[in-house]
Motif scaffolding. Structure first.
Motif, PDB file in Angstrom:
ATOM      1  N   MET A   1       0.842  -1.173   0.000  1.00  0.00           N
ATOM      2  CA  MET A   1       0.000   0.000   0.000  1.00  0.00           C
ATOM      3  C   MET A   1       0.890   1.240   0.000  1.00  0.00           C
ATOM      4  O   MET A   1       1.948   1.250   0.608  1.00  0.00           O
ATOM      5  N   THR A   2       0.433   2.264  -0.668  1.00  0.00           N
ATOM      6  CA  THR A   2       1.147   3.542  -0.663  1.00  0.00           C
ATOM      7  C   THR A   2       0.412   4.523   0.235  1.00  0.00           C
ATOM      8  O   THR A   2      -0.794   4.703   0.120  1.00  0.00           O
ATOM      9  N   VAL A   3       1.176   5.135   1.134  1.00  0.00           N
ATOM     10  CA  VAL A   3       0.641   6.126   2.058  1.00  0.00           C
ATOM     11  C   VAL A   3       1.324   7.456   1.757  1.00  0.00           C
ATOM     12  O   VAL A   3       2.541   7.500   1.534  1.00  0.00           O
ATOM     13  N   ALA A   4       0.553   8.527   1.734  1.00  0.00           N
ATOM     14  CA  ALA A   4       1.105   9.866   1.536  1.00  0.00           C
ATOM     15  C   ALA A   4       0.899  10.672   2.813  1.00  0.00           C
ATOM     16  O   ALA A   4      -0.204  10.701   3.354  1.00  0.00           O
ATOM     17  N   LEU A  33       9.635   7.052  -0.608  1.00  0.00           N
ATOM     18  CA  LEU A  33       9.624   6.709  -2.032  1.00  0.00           C
ATOM     19  C   LEU A  33       9.741   7.966  -2.885  1.00  0.00           C
ATOM     20  O   LEU A  33      10.392   7.974  -3.930  1.00  0.00           O
ATOM     21  N   ARG A  34       9.097   9.015  -2.414  1.00  0.00           N
ATOM     22  CA  ARG A  34       9.076  10.293  -3.141  1.00  0.00           C
ATOM     23  C   ARG A  34       8.824  11.395  -2.129  1.00  0.00           C
ATOM     24  O   ARG A  34       8.160  11.184  -1.119  1.00  0.00           O
ATOM     25  N   ARG A  35       9.346  12.562  -2.422  1.00  0.00           N
ATOM     26  CA  ARG A  35       9.120  13.739  -1.577  1.00  0.00           C
ATOM     27  C   ARG A  35       8.990  14.946  -2.493  1.00  0.00           C
ATOM     28  O   ARG A  35       9.799  15.134  -3.408  1.00  0.00           O
ATOM     29  N   GLU A  36       7.988  15.768  -2.231  1.00  0.00           N
ATOM     30  CA  GLU A  36       7.776  16.968  -3.037  1.00  0.00           C
ATOM     31  C   GLU A  36       7.473  18.136  -2.116  1.00  0.00           C
ATOM     32  O   GLU A  36       6.714  17.998  -1.155  1.00  0.00           O
ATOM     33  N   LEU A  46       3.925  23.347   1.585  1.00  0.00           N
ATOM     34  CA  LEU A  46       3.378  21.999   1.661  1.00  0.00           C
ATOM     35  C   LEU A  46       4.468  21.008   1.311  1.00  0.00           C
ATOM     36  O   LEU A  46       5.162  21.179   0.313  1.00  0.00           O
ATOM     37  N   VAL A  47       4.629  19.991   2.143  1.00  0.00           N
ATOM     38  CA  VAL A  47       5.568  18.902   1.856  1.00  0.00           C
ATOM     39  C   VAL A  47       4.758  17.614   1.855  1.00  0.00           C
ATOM     40  O   VAL A  47       4.037  17.316   2.808  1.00  0.00           O
ATOM     41  N   ILE A  48       4.874  16.851   0.766  1.00  0.00           N
ATOM     42  CA  ILE A  48       4.203  15.559   0.659  1.00  0.00           C
ATOM     43  C   ILE A  48       5.280  14.490   0.535  1.00  0.00           C
ATOM     44  O   ILE A  48       6.203  14.620  -0.269  1.00  0.00           O
ATOM     45  N   THR A  49       5.157  13.439   1.341  1.00  0.00           N
ATOM     46  CA  THR A  49       6.059  12.292   1.231  1.00  0.00           C
ATOM     47  C   THR A  49       5.211  11.054   0.974  1.00  0.00           C
ATOM     48  O   THR A  49       4.111  10.914   1.496  1.00  0.00           O
ATOM     49  N   TRP A  50       5.732  10.163   0.132  1.00  0.00           N
ATOM     50  CA  TRP A  50       5.053   8.920  -0.198  1.00  0.00           C
ATOM     51  C   TRP A  50       5.860   7.764   0.366  1.00  0.00           C
ATOM     52  O   TRP A  50       7.092   7.738   0.267  1.00  0.00           O
ATOM     53  N   TRP A  77      -1.838  15.649   7.431  1.00  0.00           N
ATOM     54  CA  TRP A  77      -2.849  14.711   6.973  1.00  0.00           C
ATOM     55  C   TRP A  77      -2.159  13.440   6.486  1.00  0.00           C
ATOM     56  O   TRP A  77      -1.018  13.477   6.035  1.00  0.00           O
ATOM     57  N   ARG A  78      -2.879  12.344   6.539  1.00  0.00           N
ATOM     58  CA  ARG A  78      -2.388  11.050   6.046  1.00  0.00           C
ATOM     59  C   ARG A  78      -3.430  10.507   5.080  1.00  0.00           C
ATOM     60  O   ARG A  78      -4.617  10.489   5.388  1.00  0.00           O
ATOM     61  N   PHE A  79      -2.971  10.051   3.922  1.00  0.00           N
ATOM     62  CA  PHE A  79      -3.850   9.494   2.897  1.00  0.00           C
ATOM     63  C   PHE A  79      -3.299   8.152   2.428  1.00  0.00           C
ATOM     64  O   PHE A  79      -2.089   7.936   2.471  1.00  0.00           O
ATOM     65  N   GLU A  80      -4.197   7.296   1.933  1.00  0.00           N
ATOM     66  CA  GLU A  80      -3.754   6.044   1.340  1.00  0.00           C
ATOM     67  C   GLU A  80      -4.193   6.004  -0.115  1.00  0.00           C
ATOM     68  O   GLU A  80      -5.241   6.547  -0.479  1.00  0.00           O
ATOM     69  N   SER A  81      -3.388   5.364  -0.932  1.00  0.00           N
ATOM     70  CA  SER A  81      -3.695   5.225  -2.348  1.00  0.00           C
ATOM     71  C   SER A  81      -4.894   4.293  -2.527  1.00  0.00           C
ATOM     72  O   SER A  81      -5.018   3.288  -1.820  1.00  0.00           O
ATOM     73  N   VAL A  82      -5.760   4.616  -3.457  1.00  0.00           N
ATOM     74  CA  VAL A  82      -6.922   3.773  -3.735  1.00  0.00           C
ATOM     75  C   VAL A  82      -6.839   3.132  -5.106  1.00  0.00           C
ATOM     76  O   VAL A  82      -7.788   2.537  -5.571  1.00  0.00           O
ATOM     77  N   GLU A  83      -5.728   3.242  -5.769  1.00  0.00           N
ATOM     78  CA  GLU A  83      -5.559   2.662  -7.098  1.00  0.00           C
ATOM     79  C   GLU A  83      -4.925   1.308  -7.028  1.00  0.00           C
ATOM     80  O   GLU A  83      -4.117   1.009  -6.228  1.00  0.00           O
TER      81      GLU A  83
END
Length: 83
Positions: A1-4, A33-36, A46-50, A77-83
């Motif tokens: 699972m991918t979490v952002a 995995l990724r950081r933007e 805003l910083v997003i990390t995956w 906030w924490r989100f999970e990928s739904v794809e």
């Protein structure tokens, strides 16, 4: 699972560039995995990390900056990928 993980802060008046530079300097103990890093009107950063992890996994997050650098508390906030 991918979490952002999303970290968002609003800089104190006139300190947007300082907050952006501060956020870009922050190192995490584990590489995501990724950081933007993004910026928006109103001196917001805003910083997003995956991460490849379970939704409730313990993951490193950016700390809170010095209170004089921000106009309000950091939002997270924490989100999970739904794809």
């Amino acid at each position: 699972m991918t979490v952002a993980l999303m970290w968002e802060a609003r800089a104190a008046d006139g300190r947007g560039h300082e907050l952006l530079a501060w956020a870009r300097r922050q190192e995490l103990p584990v590489r995501p995995l990724r950081r933007e890093t993004l910026r928006a009107a109103g001196d917001r950063v805003l910083v997003i990390t995956w991460w490849n992890a379970a939704y409730d996994a313990e993951l490193p997050e950016l700390p809170d900056p010095d209170g004089e650098l921000v106009a309000r508390a950091v939002h997270r906030w924490r989100f999970e990928s739904v794809e």
